[in-house]
Design an enzyme around this catalytic site. Structure first.
Site, short mmCIF file in Angstrom:
data_model
loop_
_atom_site.label_atom_id
_atom_site.label_comp_id
_atom_site.label_asym_id
_atom_site.label_seq_id
_atom_site.Cartn_x
_atom_site.Cartn_y
_atom_site.Cartn_z
N GLU A 121 0.80 -1.22 0.00
CA GLU A 121 0.00 0.00 0.00
C GLU A 121 0.84 1.27 0.00
OE1 GLU A 121 -2.80 -0.52 3.18
OE2 GLU A 121 -3.76 -2.21 2.18
N GLU A 130 -7.63 -0.72 14.49
CA GLU A 130 -8.51 -1.55 13.64
C GLU A 130 -8.23 -3.04 13.88
OE1 GLU A 130 -8.77 -2.42 8.86
OE2 GLU A 130 -8.24 -0.41 9.53
N ASP A 137 -13.11 -4.35 10.96
CA ASP A 137 -12.91 -4.61 9.53
C ASP A 137 -13.30 -6.06 9.26
OD1 ASP A 137 -12.07 -4.96 6.92
OD2 ASP A 137 -9.94 -4.81 7.36
N LYS A 171 -15.56 -1.33 3.31
CA LYS A 171 -14.94 -1.86 2.10
C LYS A 171 -16.04 -2.39 1.20
CE LYS A 171 -10.49 -3.22 4.15
NZ LYS A 171 -9.67 -4.36 4.62
N ARG A 189 -8.47 -1.55 -0.71
CA ARG A 189 -7.91 -2.86 -0.43
C ARG A 189 -6.45 -2.85 -0.87
NH1 ARG A 189 -11.94 -6.62 1.23
NH2 ARG A 189 -10.09 -7.55 2.18
N SER A 190 -5.70 -3.85 -0.46
CA SER A 190 -4.28 -3.89 -0.83
C SER A 190 -4.11 -4.07 -2.34
CB SER A 190 -3.55 -4.99 -0.07
OG SER A 190 -4.19 -6.22 -0.24
N LYS A 212 -9.17 5.54 4.39
CA LYS A 212 -7.90 4.81 4.42
C LYS A 212 -7.60 4.34 3.01
CE LYS A 212 -7.36 0.54 6.14
NZ LYS A 212 -7.03 -0.60 7.02
#
Length: 425
Positions: A204, A282, A309, A334, A363-364, A385
């Site tokens: 990321e 998180e 999450d 997400k 997401r990654s 994020k």
């Protein structure tokens, strides 16, 4: 409203070189929408099902079956439906799929269509996506929770915590917050380099130096914040994504060389928030540890944001249970965890109605798609994020937020400290 004329799809690759689904939607007035679906590295077991092909091609990660489902099944089902009826469109796809976790058509197929339809409808209405979804009250720019040091499943750095984030809470505008974050990021690179550590990047965009503990990583970031000319806790706060399900085995948390219970992990977090200005943690516990989450929230929930999450997977039903049991106090959002926009909207609305905060998230495995930037403003999340201020698939979201701030002009409000009212001075 314009009607859906055609839906097409293709296999593209994401930021990790893995295939993902991209969908095009054409309306009968010529309006067009395109969306690409993200994919995670550390995924919760309760997430909607991401359909992969298996076999040797792309090491089993191909998405041609999901693409086929869009072109052959979903296109036929949605042909002629009014594009602005997002709830009906998403429900039609869920009914067509017929499974609880969208495993027949694939959540990646369904979500791609859901997002692309919204984009096409926004274009037809001659509105930016954030305004189309959020209406006239969509005007709050989120605090960027910038993942500037990567560990866990996102890197090979040796540290168990997956993400170390900075939150520029003292900025007056989003553009200023982005500048602050970028300056700290560049200073962190120098701090890491001066200590003889690697400045390689994780999934990321954050640095992935080999450090031996959570505190060692936090100390690097604190040093970078101060050397960049900012005050720790006042200008820039800290946040963690522990992703604890990744190191939970045989009923214990295998963290920093030891085996810990949920109670012992709670003490770890309590000590960390006493020592560092951490405003958000998180996934502090394993995704099905309801009892542990309730106890942890009772213990430190008035001192720090506890974000679900893998725990909530953007699922209104799991969130409702969390609210009832007073487990965690914030929702990570997400879109691909649940698989449709309207279910995402429902989860955020439920969170806000019950005093839970929300944080929009990438997401990654990402693409250049910027939908989540618009949704963060549209849904008044107050936090987003989407990685470090590096790598174009991350920066695309930040740049879209700059554009939204420009569109809003004097009406734009930066969330800043108000995103964490209980946890900041």
């Amino acid at each position: 409203m314009a009607l859906i004329l055609n839906i097409d799809a293709r296999e593209i690759i994401d930021s990790r070189g893995n295939p993902t689904v991209e969908v095009d939607v054409l309306l009968d007035d010529g309006s067009f929408g395109r969306a690409a679906v993200p994919s995670g590295a550390s995924t919760g077991v309760h997430e909607a099902h991401e359909l992969r092909d298996g076999g040797e091609r792309y090491q089993g990660k191909g998405v041609l079956n999901a693409v086929k489902n869009v072109i052959e099944d979903i296109d036929e089902e949605l042909m002629g439906v009014e594009a602005d009826d997002q709830r009906l469109i998403d429900q039609l796809m869920r009914d067509l799929d017929g499974t609880e976790n969208k495993s027949k058509l694939g959540a990646n197929a369904i979500l791609g269509v859901s997002m692309a339809v919204a984009r096409a409808a926004a274009e037809s209405a001659d509105l930016p996506l954030f305004r189309y979804v959020g209406g006239p009250n969509a005007h709050v720019l989120p605090v960027p929770m910038m993942n500037i040091l990567n560990g866990g499943a996102h890197a090979d750095s040796g540290v168990d915590v997956q993400e170390f984030m900075i939150a520029p809470i003292g900025a007056e505008t989003f553009s200023e917050a982005l500048r602050v974050g970028a300056e700290v990021y560049h200073t962190l690179k120098k701090v890491i380099k001066d200590k003889g550590l690697s400045t390689g990047l994780g999934d990321e965009g954050g640095f992935a130096p080999s450090v031996d503990s959570t505190k060692a990583a936090l100390d690097l970031i604190v040093e970078a914040i101060e050397k960049a000319g900012f005050k720790v806790g006042e200008d820039v706060a800290l946040a963690l994504d522990v992703a604890s399900s990744e190191f939970f085995k045989d009923g214990k948390y295998h963290f920093e060389g030891g085996e810990h219970t949920a109670e012992e992990m709670a003490k770890v977090y309590e000590d960390l928030i006493e020592e560092y200005p951490i405003v958000s943690i998180e996934d502090p516990l394993q995704e099905d540890d309801w009892e542990g989450y309730t106890a942890l929230t009772a213990k430190i929930g008035d001192k720090v944001q506890l974000v679900g999450d893998d725990f909530f997977v953007t699922n209104p039903q799991r969130l409702a249970k969390g609210i009832e049991e007073k487990a965690a106090n914030a929702l990570l959002v997400k879109v691909n965890q649940i698989g449709t926009l309207t279910e995402t909207f429902d989860a955020v609305e439920l969170a806000h109605r019950n005093g839970y905060r929300s944080m929009m998230s990438h997401r990654s495995g990402e693409t250049e798609d910027t939908t989540i930037a618009d949704l963060a403003v549209a849904l008044n999340c107050g936090q987003i994020k989407t990685g470090a201020p590096a790598r174009s698939e991350r920066v695309a979201k930040y740049n879209q937020l700059l554009r939204i701030e420009e569109i809003l002009g004097d009406a734009a409000v930066y969330a800043g400290r108000s995103a964490f009212p209980r946890f900041t001075k």
